[in-house]
Design a protein around this motif. Sequence first.
Motif: not given
Length: 272
Positions: A229, A231, A256
Amino acid sequence: MQTNLQLISSPHVRTSIKIVSTLNESHQSNHQQQPLSSGKIKRLVLTQEGRTKLNIYPDRDFYSYPRFVTHVDDGFISTLTNLYRERLRPDTEVLDLMSSWVSHLPSDVKYKRVVGHGLNAQELSMNPRLDFFVVKDLNQDQRFEFESCSFDAVLCTVSVQYLQQPEKVFEEVFRLLKPGGVFIVSFSNRMFYEKAISAWREGSAYSRVQLVVQYFQSVEGFTEAEVVRNLPNAQENKSPIGWILRLFGLLSGSDPFYAVIAYRNFKPILDD
């Protein structure tokens, strides 16, 4: 990086090939022979309703004219390119599923062969990294004419949300990968809303990551899925209007980044 995600409960998600080895003897001694079921679908993830789209017309019609636009921002592309630089070895064979006119591969890395797939020949012909490409609707036909164990890596960028038969597609990807080959599925929060499946449209960012994890889990033989991830800043506009504008790609800002990664049979140890 985050892994070991728990399965979600959703009305659109179900809760209920013998390998041709290309490994050398040292690899074979470290990895047990795969069961005959390896590469087969263990269970279906989606309900029939979860596979539906608002736009029911054939995807070939929707993508019949080229879209020479960028579907994610520079930050997303930079993160993805760095991920490819880290995970894809030079001089290997790569299949870029649901590709377009833009390549996210590192421009300074040479690969043995890069094959593209998509629904618009004009877009694919403009992609500078493709050695050749295949036009195919994966929602109608999930089988490619490549031999088993043809590729070291398969990529799917910001398109997994459109797959109505993801279990069959992931099964086919497993067949195409060499043992130890990697499948990288990346996505953001943007989509063609009317062409995304119901399970994706009605999900959250968390549930969409979980969904892709379950796609990998549905096929026998993939390693445990790894989640990456990146973000955006938490101070970005989170108003309902801002969310809607970002959903349709009408508001600038950081997209994101999510990627779910797994390997066929085992994760190889790569030299630094």
